[in-house]
Enzyme design. Structure first.
Site, PDB file in Angstrom:
ATOM      1  N   ASP A 150      32.942 -20.539  38.055  1.00  0.00           N
ATOM      2  CA  ASP A 150      32.079 -21.661  37.671  1.00  0.00           C
ATOM      3  C   ASP A 150      31.464 -22.097  38.910  1.00  0.00           C
ATOM      4  O   ASP A 150      31.981 -21.781  40.186  1.00  0.00           O
ATOM      5  CB  ASP A 150      32.926 -22.943  37.241  1.00  0.00           C
ATOM      6  CG  ASP A 150      32.239 -23.992  36.537  1.00  0.00           C
ATOM      7  OD1 ASP A 150      31.259 -23.736  35.661  1.00  0.00           O
ATOM      8  OD2 ASP A 150      32.319 -25.081  37.433  1.00  0.00           O
ATOM      9  N   GLU A 175      28.524 -18.035  37.918  1.00  0.00           N
ATOM     10  CA  GLU A 175      27.562 -19.086  37.665  1.00  0.00           C
ATOM     11  C   GLU A 175      26.717 -19.648  38.685  1.00  0.00           C
ATOM     12  O   GLU A 175      27.374 -20.386  39.616  1.00  0.00           O
ATOM     13  CB  GLU A 175      28.226 -20.188  36.626  1.00  0.00           C
ATOM     14  CG  GLU A 175      27.057 -21.198  36.177  1.00  0.00           C
ATOM     15  CD  GLU A 175      27.761 -22.617  36.232  1.00  0.00           C
ATOM     16  OE1 GLU A 175      27.093 -23.352  35.285  1.00  0.00           O
ATOM     17  OE2 GLU A 175      28.387 -22.956  36.964  1.00  0.00           O
TER      18      GLU A 175
END
Ligand SMILES: *[C@@H]1O[C@H](CO)[C@@H](O)[C@H](O)[C@H]1NC(C)=O
Ligand SMILES: *[C@@H]1O[C@H](CO)[C@@H](O)[C@H](O)[C@H]1NC(C)=O
Ligand SMILES: *[C@@H]1O[C@H](CO)[C@@H](O)[C@H](O)[C@H]1NC(C)=O
Ligand SMILES: *[C@@H]1O[C@H](CO)[C@@H](O)[C@H](O)[C@H]1NC(C)=O
Ligand SMILES: *[C@@H]1O[C@H](CO)[C@@H](O)[C@H](O)[C@H]1NC(C)=O
Length: 459
Positions: free
Chosen positions: A210, A234
């Protein structure tokens, strides 16, 4: 000490032998699910409030592995697994990194899930966060968190406002979340040890990371090494130059630049030729074959939310599943889910395991056809064969992939002169048995009915 070091090295080597390498991940088609939204253990009570826990569990996933496998999927991406602050049903609000989120099950349930997946050759990718902890009431009280319970483990309070200022992106808070300071050695050593242990304790095959740009690049280099498995990061950004840099640290990145182009051409029916431009621009990625490609995820309104034409969605999926990189299909796409902004795009799948849904059947056909071709597809280069405003085609090995943005009423004819087939080769469409064309005088015609995509293979 030396002996312990050797034992450690030995164990680390074992881990490398059993872990799946980034190259091996090219054989995978990933299904992204939100653990809280996929399936409850025993029941299927409707979710009352999408902004809170709905009751999905590890056991629920185990119960529906056949549903996943019949969709032609051979890897799943699950939500972060650790104990959360209030309402962290999605997993991105850590409270205690050493406890499993009890809403999802126990540590043993999680081990059972990974084992059950492995027994079906389904690999498991864990979603992880190293940028921040959860939201707790008082911005200066860190006593709540384990083990990062002191102010010194965090950056001083500020909120990211200017996304063009990289320092600010790295040291300030994303959405107000307490921002870990990876330059503190306790923080970085703890996170590095944690990722190594968690991968090894549960035998994860890969990780999804993330909020990558919110943490300094150098930390990710160490983190990916410590994880020792395929990592895909990400970076919610359409700028190739910005996203590609992080692939020098991680095995792959989520292909957000391509995501925006896919939405533009298939959902908004802009010129298909933008695919050509985007692919050409992306050639500077360190390795495009290890990017994660997707058209839907939990952070964006679903494809069908803005355009309900299944045919356009199927074209986008066909393009994505066969393009270089690792395809990721977001749960619910196969049931025609059309939710808007978060949390409406995080619907529960409870009671919706319909294997006869038209989208389930088409996605299953596309996936299984790709898997049946094995490395002939995933180790073959993607070569552009045609590009104009309405139609785009490429080959991988002997498979011809042709997609359009005409939509369900569209019809058009295109002549293909640049292809790998010899004269008189008969081509069959894996998506439509009666659709066959013959290579004549070095060319063949692609005749599109009702906007349907083509997956031609030599008969
Ligand atoms: C599932 O149902 C059984 C029996 O109905 C119950 O004992 C068990 O606790 C339930 N499991 C979960 C995780 O709810
Ligand atoms: C970027 O952000 C940092 C931290 O907030 C600040 O110190 C610095 O002045 C900013 N730089 C620019 C060019 O605005
Ligand atoms: C991994 O397992 C070991 C041994 O049971 C345990 O001490 C450690 O805390 C675990 N680490 C994580 C991150 O789960
Ligand atoms: C399948 O191909 C045939 C041509 O052989 C065409 O007439 C038919 O419309 C196609 N079916 C679909 C669903 O596209
Ligand atoms: C392809 O075959 C046709 C006859 O079927 C022949 O006329 C033509 O010259 C061939 N073209 C090539 C490029 O071999």
């Amino acid at each position: 000490m030396k002996f312990i070091g050797q034992v450690f090295l030995f164990l680390a080597n074992l881990l490398i032998i059993f872990a799946k390498s980034p190259q091996e991940w090219k054989s995978r088609i990933v299904y992204q699910l939100l653990t809280d939204r996929f399936s409850q253990s025993n029941s299927s009570s409707p979710c009352q409030d999408l902004s809170s826990y709905c009751g999905g569990t590890f056991q629920g996933i185990i119960n529906h592995l056949d549903y996943i496998q019949n969709l032609g999927i051979n890897a799943i991406w699950i939500s972060p697994i650790i104990l959360q602050t209030n309402n962290g049903y999605h997993g991105y609000w850590a409270q205690d990194i050493y406890q499993i989120n009890p809403h999802f099950g126990t540590s043993q349930d999680l081990k059972d899930l990974v084992n059950a997946c492995h027994s079906k050759d389904i690999w498991v990718m864990l979603d992880v966060v190293a940028n921040h902890m959860g939201n707790q009431g008082n911005i200066n009280d860190f006593s709540y968190f384990v083990p990062f319970n002191k102010a010194e483990y965090y950056h001083k309070y500020c909120i990211i406002n200017n996304w063009a200022n990289q320092t600010e992106v790295e040291i300030c808070r994303l959405a107000g979340l307490p921002d870990l300071d990876q330059s503190n050695s306790f923080v970085s050593q703890t996170l590095l040890k944690w990722i190594m242990e968690v991968v090894s304790n549960y035998s994860f095959d890969g990780i999804r990371i993330d909020t990558v740009p919110e943490v300094p690049f150098d930390f990710w280099v160490k983190y990916a090494k410590s994880a020792g498995v395929y990592s895909v990061g990400e970076c919610l950004n359409g700028n190739v130059g910005y996203v590609e840099h992080y692939q020098n640290a991680l095995s792959g990145m989520l292909n957000y630049p391509m995501f925006f182009t896919l939405r533009d051409v298939f959902q908004n029916k802009q010129s298909m030729d933008q695919l050509r431009a985007r692919i050409s621009e992306e050639s500077t990625f360190p390795d495009i074959t290890l990017l994660g490609n997707f058209i839907d995820n939990h952070d964006n309104p679903r494809f069908l939310h803005q355009n309900g034409d299944y045919t356009l969605l199927i074209n986008a999926l066909t393009f994505t599943i066969f393009q270089e990189g690792i395809p990721i299909i977001y749960y619910g796409t196969e049931q025609g889910f059309a939710g808007g902004k978060d949390p409406n795009n995080r619907e529960s799948l409870f009671g919706n395991f319909n294997q006869n849904h038209i989208l389930y059947r088409v996605i299953s056909t596309i996936n299984k056809f790709k898997l049946s071709q094995g490395s002939d597809v995933y180790n073959s280069q993607q070569i552009q064969r045609y590009s104009d405003d309405q139609f785009y085609a490429y080959t991988r090995g002997m498979i011809f992939v042709g997609v359009s943005n005409l939509g369900s009423n569209g019809h058009s004819v295109h002549t293909i002169t640049y292809h790998p087939y010899s004269n008189n080769t008969q081509l069959k469409n894996a998506l439509n048995e009666t659709d066959q064309v013959k290579v004549n005088n070095g060319k063949f015609q692609v005749n599109i009915w009702n906007g349907q995509p083509k997956l031609y293979f030599p008969n």
